[in-house]
Design a protein around this motif. Structure first.
Motif, PDB file in Angstrom:
ATOM      1  N   GLN A  46       0.813  -1.198   0.000  1.00 33.34           N
ATOM      2  CA  GLN A  46       0.000   0.000   0.000  1.00 33.34           C
ATOM      3  C   GLN A  46       0.856   1.261   0.000  1.00 33.34           C
ATOM      4  O   GLN A  46       0.522   2.254  -0.657  1.00 33.34           O
ATOM      5  CB  GLN A  46      -0.927  -0.006   1.227  1.00 33.34           C
ATOM      6  N   ASN A  48       3.739   1.715  -1.387  1.00 29.68           N
ATOM      7  CA  ASN A  48       4.243   1.959  -2.729  1.00 29.68           C
ATOM      8  C   ASN A  48       3.162   2.536  -3.633  1.00 29.68           C
ATOM      9  O   ASN A  48       3.435   3.400  -4.471  1.00 29.68           O
ATOM     10  CB  ASN A  48       4.781   0.650  -3.315  1.00 29.68           C
ATOM     11  N   ARG A  49       1.934   2.078  -3.476  1.00 29.28           N
ATOM     12  CA  ARG A  49       0.831   2.627  -4.273  1.00 29.28           C
ATOM     13  C   ARG A  49       0.613   4.104  -3.943  1.00 29.28           C
ATOM     14  O   ARG A  49       0.373   4.925  -4.828  1.00 29.28           O
ATOM     15  CB  ARG A  49      -0.435   1.831  -4.017  1.00 29.28           C
ATOM     16  N   GLU A  50       0.664   4.437  -2.655  1.00 32.43           N
ATOM     17  CA  GLU A  50       0.497   5.832  -2.262  1.00 32.43           C
ATOM     18  C   GLU A  50       1.642   6.694  -2.777  1.00 32.43           C
ATOM     19  O   GLU A  50       1.443   7.853  -3.152  1.00 32.43           O
ATOM     20  CB  GLU A  50       0.409   5.925  -0.737  1.00 32.43           C
ATOM     21  N   ARG A  52       3.338   6.152  -5.550  1.00 32.54           N
ATOM     22  CA  ARG A  52       3.147   6.315  -6.990  1.00 32.54           C
ATOM     23  C   ARG A  52       2.087   7.357  -7.316  1.00 32.54           C
ATOM     24  O   ARG A  52       2.161   8.013  -8.357  1.00 32.54           O
ATOM     25  CB  ARG A  52       2.735   4.981  -7.614  1.00 32.54           C
ATOM     26  N   SER A 113      -0.762   5.211 -13.545  1.00 33.41           N
ATOM     27  CA  SER A 113      -0.240   5.167 -12.178  1.00 33.41           C
ATOM     28  C   SER A 113      -1.178   5.801 -11.164  1.00 33.41           C
ATOM     29  O   SER A 113      -1.031   5.579  -9.963  1.00 33.41           O
ATOM     30  CB  SER A 113       1.120   5.880 -12.116  1.00 33.41           C
ATOM     31  N   THR A 198      -5.397  -2.430 -14.366  1.00 32.74           N
ATOM     32  CA  THR A 198      -4.106  -1.782 -14.532  1.00 32.74           C
ATOM     33  C   THR A 198      -3.455  -2.302 -15.804  1.00 32.74           C
ATOM     34  O   THR A 198      -3.451  -3.508 -16.053  1.00 32.74           O
ATOM     35  CB  THR A 198      -3.187  -2.062 -13.330  1.00 32.74           C
TER      36      THR A 198
END
Length: 366
Positions: A46, A48-50, A52, A113, A198
């Motif tokens: 999570q 890493n998603r934030e 990005r 992204s 995605t």
């Protein structure tokens, strides 16, 4: 009543036995429970998603803007002044088209992204294909520029002898480069897919196939161009060091700048790509922290690699005095620069640069 009084002790003892049985069962369950440490747990990504969500769109927007402005100016200058007179001119024009094509695809990368992919499979394949066609064509064109500079400087006599055929050869070789770049991009056309809303490349592919694709990218898009550029520019620097020209030091600095930009943009990303490839070849990592750190490194180094599309105009085109003067004249003719400002930037340097136009001719331009 007497019977009831007799049953009370019996009922009391029975309740105690049930309590003991339940307690014993509980402790037996705890003592003989299954060991879940042998099973792999899901790695939470999570953070890493934030990361990005803000990092990738920000850098993609900056690179897209600079790449569009720089490469459009290079293309307009070439066509406005009809500057396709040398092999390097032809290669630089094709390099600008490749970088411009990639810059136009960056808004799609930013959207991928940030939000769910809603543009369909065809656009997904197109985005990955454009990136790889631009990537391979840029790397091959940079290699050709270094080879052209090698023959122009280290083999000046033979290069001058075939000067009339050089432009035609550069146009043919540029067309071959574009065809080769499209052939190298066939895996992106084939395996790019939409998974979990995605757009990604390796969806549904085996680890062995993924490793093969990434190894081919490292070899064709980095190792071979690096060897060619390293050999050519090292010979060029050696040749320049033997010469006694007053512009020798400036030419060497330009070459070092070209090599430094290439290494800065491509080496970190290819190191991370190699680590990712080795990880996939070994069946994947079980260390969640390592996976997350590798994702962070991949995102950052990929953005640095994308910088090439906006840095190439500066290290290959704008570095030349004649090209800069042509660009300033173009801006003046189009009303983007006043007459006073044009003379301020050109007349002050014209006296020192007019006798020898070596920065953009086939002698010293990178």
């Amino acid at each position: 009543i007497s019977d009831f009084q007799f049953l009370l002790p019996v009922l009391f003892v029975w309740i105690l036995n049930i309590k003991n049985i339940s307690t014993t069962a509980y402790y037996d369950y705890t003592d003989h429970s299954m060991d879940y440490s042998e099973y792999a747990t899901q790695c939470v990504k999570q953070s890493n998603r934030e990361f990005r969500l803000w990092f990738m769109p920000t850098f993609y927007s900056i690179i897209c803007f600079l790449g569009l402005v720089g490469n459009i100016l290079v293309i307009l200058t070439f066509f406005y002044f009809k500057r396709l007179k040398t092999m390097t001119d032809v290669y630089l024009l094709n390099l600008s088209f490749a970088d411009l094509l990639f810059a136009l695809s960056l808004p799609f990368w930013a959207a991928n992204s940030m939000t769910e992919w809603v543009l369909g499979l065809a656009v997904c394949k197109m985005m990955h294909t454009i990136y790889k066609v631009s990537f391979y064509s840029s790397m091959l064109l940079l290699s050709c520029i270094s080879v052209d500079r090698y023959f122009a400087i280290a083999k000046a006599v033979s290069a001058h002898r075939h000067r009339s055929q050089a432009v035609f050869f550069s146009k043919v070789s540029s067309a071959i480069i574009w065809v080769m770049a499209m052939i190298f991009s066939v895996p992106e056309m084939t395996y790019a897919a939409v998974n979990n809303k995605t757009c990604s490349l390796y969806t549904g592919t085996s680890d062995q196939l993924r490793v093969s694709i990434q190894i081919s990218q490292i070899v064709l898009g980095f190792a071979i161009p690096l060897l060619i550029m390293g050999f050519c520019y090292s010979i060029i620097v050696y040749t320049l060091c033997q010469a006694r020209n007053f512009e020798r030091n400036k030419a060497i600095k330009v070459i070092f700048a070209v090599v430094a930009v290439f290494l800065f943009c491509q080496v970190p990303y290819n190191i991370v790509l190699f680590m990712t490839t080795a990880d996939a070849a070994g069946g994947g990592s079980t260390d969640c922290n390592y996976d997350n750190n590798l994702l962070y490194a991949n995102d950052v180094t990929q953005c640095v690699a994308f910088l090439r599309c906006c840095l190439n105009p500066f290290v290959y085109a704008f570095v030349g005095v004649k090209f800069r003067n042509d660009l300033l004249k173009l801006l003046k003719d189009w009303g983007c620069m006043s007459q006073e400002m044009f003379f301020r930037y050109t007349c002050g340097k014209r006296r020192s640069s007019a006798p020898t136009d070596t920065e953009t001719t086939t002698t010293f331009s990178p």
